[in-house]
Each structure stands twice: as C-alpha cells, then as structure tokens.
Design a protein around this motif. Sequence first.
Motif, short mmCIF file in Angstrom:
data_model
loop_
_atom_site.label_atom_id
_atom_site.label_comp_id
_atom_site.label_asym_id
_atom_site.label_seq_id
_atom_site.Cartn_x
_atom_site.Cartn_y
_atom_site.Cartn_z
N GLU A 210 0.84 -1.20 0.00
CA GLU A 210 0.00 0.00 0.00
C GLU A 210 0.87 1.25 0.00
O GLU A 210 1.80 1.37 0.79
CB GLU A 210 -0.88 -0.01 1.25
N CYS A 213 2.08 4.52 3.43
CA CYS A 213 1.79 4.00 4.76
C CYS A 213 3.13 3.74 5.45
O CYS A 213 3.73 2.67 5.31
CB CYS A 213 0.96 2.72 4.69
N HIS A 465 -2.65 11.35 -4.25
CA HIS A 465 -1.64 10.51 -3.59
C HIS A 465 -0.62 11.36 -2.84
O HIS A 465 -0.14 10.97 -1.77
CB HIS A 465 -0.93 9.63 -4.63
N ILE A 468 -2.30 12.35 0.39
CA ILE A 468 -2.34 11.19 1.29
C ILE A 468 -0.97 10.97 1.92
O ILE A 468 -0.85 10.73 3.12
CB ILE A 468 -2.80 9.93 0.51
N ASP A 472 -0.16 11.10 5.94
CA ASP A 472 0.42 9.92 6.60
C ASP A 472 1.77 10.25 7.22
O ASP A 472 2.06 9.89 8.36
CB ASP A 472 0.56 8.79 5.59
N LYS A 497 -8.32 8.90 6.09
CA LYS A 497 -9.24 7.78 5.88
C LYS A 497 -10.16 8.03 4.69
O LYS A 497 -10.39 7.14 3.86
CB LYS A 497 -10.05 7.55 7.16
N ARG A 500 -8.20 7.82 1.33
CA ARG A 500 -7.78 6.46 0.96
C ARG A 500 -8.95 5.64 0.38
O ARG A 500 -8.70 4.71 -0.39
CB ARG A 500 -7.20 5.74 2.18
N THR A 501 -10.17 6.00 0.72
CA THR A 501 -11.30 5.28 0.13
C THR A 501 -11.56 5.74 -1.31
O THR A 501 -12.31 5.06 -2.03
CB THR A 501 -12.58 5.53 0.96
#
Length: 503
Positions: A210, A213, A465, A468, A472, A497, A500-501
Amino acid sequence: MAQDSVDLSCDYQFWMQKLSVWDQASTLETQQDTCVHLARFQEFLRKMYEALKEMDSNTIFERFPTIDQLLAKACWNPFILAYDESQKILIWCLCCLINKEPQNSRQSKLNSWVQGVLSHILSALRFDKEVALFTQGLGYAPIDYYPGLLKNMVLSLASELRENHLNGFNTQRRKKISLPMSAVVCLWLRHLPSLEKAMLHLLEKLISSERNCLRRIECFIKDSSLPQAACHPAIFRVVDEMFRCALLETDGAPEIIATIQVFTQCFLEALEKENKQLRFALKTYFPYTSPSLAMVLLQDPQDVPRGRWLQTLKHISELLREAVEDQTHGSRGGPLESWFLFIHFGGWAEMVAEQLLRSAAEPPAALLWLLAFYYSPRDGRQQRAQTTVQVKAVLGHLLAMSRSSSLSVRDLQTAAGQDTDTDPRAPAQQLIRRLLLHFVLWAPGGHTIARDVITLLAHTAEITHEIIGFLDQTLYRWDRLGIESPRSGKLARELLKELRTQV
C-alpha cells in the motif's frame, strides 16, 4: 491429501531401510547404490520438509517417531552430505524439530541434539577422510572440489535467504529460520549480489505494498535486517547508493524520499543500540559532506528542546547554504549531494514549513531558503531567490488569514496563487500545497474549510496521492515527536481515511 500422507509413510519406511544399508558406505556396492538413488532421496527429503514445516515438534514425533534417526543417518552419510543441495534440505528438516521455547528436559535435549547435528553438517566442509574419499572417487582433487562447493553453498544460501523473505516458512505457524546478524553481515560483506538482492527485494516489497503507509514501510525495513547490517559502513554505502539510484530514476518521488527517511531513522536506532559510541567516523557513512553538517542533522529532534528547534533549523540552513552556494567551501558532491544528505533526516526536513506557519514573527530568511532548497534542489541561486520571495508572500497572506475570524476557500486560493494556470507539478506549486495543508491543520479556522481545500487541490490522482502521503507522513512524525494537538490529529486521521477510500 490422504493419499499423499500414505505415500509419504511408505516412502519413509523405504528410505529408513536404505539408510540402514548405506551405513556401511565403505563398500563399493553401497557407494554406487547411494549415487544411483541420491536424486530420489533428495525428492523424498523435500516432501518430508513440506510435511514437517506444517507441524509442531510434538506432532512430528507422533507421526514419525524415528525421524531423528532417519535424519541422523542421512547427516552422517558422506555421500549424501557432500552434495550441497542435500545439506540445505537436511538443515531445513532439522530446524523443524527445534522447540523455540522448550517446556521440559526432553525438548531441551532434542534442541541440543539438533544443534550438534547442525554443527556436524557445517563442519563437513573440512578436509576429512570420508569426503576426501568421495572426491577422489569422482576424480576431483580436494583443492579443486572445495572452492566450488563453498561457492555453491554461498549461492544457495543467498538464494534461500531471498526466497525465505519472499515466501516465509509458514510464518503463521512457525518462526522463520534465521541467521545471527553477525552471519548476515559476513555474508553480505563477502557476497555483494546477495546484499543487492536483499535491497532489491525490499524495494519490490515497498512498491507492491500500500502506498503512503509509513508504519507498514517501517515494518518492512526492520524485517529486512538492512538497517542493522548497515551499521557497517561498507553495507551502508551500498544500500544508500541503491536508494540514490531509485531517487534519480523516479525523479525525486515523494514515496522514495519518505522511504529513505524511514530507513535512516531505523538505521540510526540500530546504530545507537549497537554503538554507544560511534565505532566508525561519520565520514565513512557520509563521505561527501562536512562532518559538522552531518553532526547537526544526526541530532534527533526528540533530543533537542522544542524551544531550540527553530535555532537548529537555522544552523542547518546556514551549513547547507555554505555547501551549496559558497564555491570556496562547497562540498565535493555539489547541491544534489547536499540535498540527498538533507532528505535522509525527515525529522528536520519536514519540520521547516510547520515551524514557519506556527511562528508569529517575520519568517526567517534562513528557513525560507531551506524550504526552497528542499523542494527544488536543482535551481540555481537566482531561481531559488525568486522561489523564496514567492513563498514569503504566500506565508504573509496565510499568517494574516490565520488571525481572521472567518475563512473562505476562495480567499485561501487567492492568497496562495492557486487560481493561476501554473503547472501543478512544478516544485514551487508542490511547496505551496504543503503550506496550505499545514495551514488547514494548524490554523484555528482552517479545520472548518479543510475538506473544501483538499477538494480544490486534489483534482488529479497524482496530487491526491501526494496529499495522502503528506497526511500519513505528518501523523507518523507527530507520533514520533509527540507534537500532535488533539484537534489537528483527529482531523488529519479523518481526512486520510476519507482520501484512501477514493483511490
């Protein structure tokens, strides 16, 4: 499955009888019989290992009460043991018998016995009479046979280490077979391809996992044993050079930068654990930079009082600027080498924008320069000066807006210059996006418009991205440094969250 079990039991009895006959391996007939059947016996050992690795030690002896006798007879047969493939499979089978936490004296004795047999297998590389008899029978002189055998053993072990890392030894039920760290370091120092393969496997794992992360990335990095082994400067230089290649091939991808920063953090933790005082000079790890700059960067922000973070960042900026722009004292590697060193230390590199936005005073010129250099290391002095002016203007608008009683997305967009047709992939635009994201996390009124701001910014999958990754990485760093505020942390987790969906 039942038929396989019956076949294995029948084969077991057959080979047990064969091994009893082969005990008298000094006769020509038994030697010939061993050579004829060796390939079939190896196939049996492989099947046996596949069965043993699924069981615990007690179950193994319930099903195969004489398994220790069978393995012992095989391990003491010079014609079986002289073939490195047989040695490898026998080691696998023996390790299945080990009790990680022995509960009684019988299990402890079994562990000691297995260790003794393993020692015997490893010592079989000596010039003993039995192996000499085997090599002479094949027409090889020991001086020709042993280097080839040793080379094959090392290649097999290197391959097995890589395959074990890929597939594991049924890790849900059993601990993997592992080498002591000292043995891993010795292997990687003496066999460069195995170190390169371990590093390539780590990069493959990171790419296939992933994205964005860092907790998962940290686990992969620590499991690879590379940070611990990198305490030896020779290994560190190889690993670091491969990271450099990955960085150049991806044109400075944020994911690669974040991975380098996590690896460096794990490496420094291993270095501190292994060496209370550095056994090697810093120059051996970072040969192309000044020791004073490396020493400052090596400080963990956790160990520096928060009131001195701004001062430390100014000092880092001064040393970097001297290395990059001062031709008389410049580093041998030039700007990119200095940048490559700086990005290793994410605790400092990712703190600059945050410190600028949380400071009520005039933005320090040193930090503005550091931010511009971090996001655009290839720029010349004049380009970087222009970026600094642009960033200072945006910061001024954001700081003024942070004191406003009401905020709107349109005001924020205008203040940041996001309503222009500028290429969103340009380094300056990436920097400004980072400032906006920091602003909505920290500014009192930023929380209310955070989702609208991210909707405005994330108009491509690539930028989504990027955001994200920022969230993170920010949460990961706050957790390490203990600087998260409850409201900001809650918002960042919710946004992460939700994004990421969407990808």
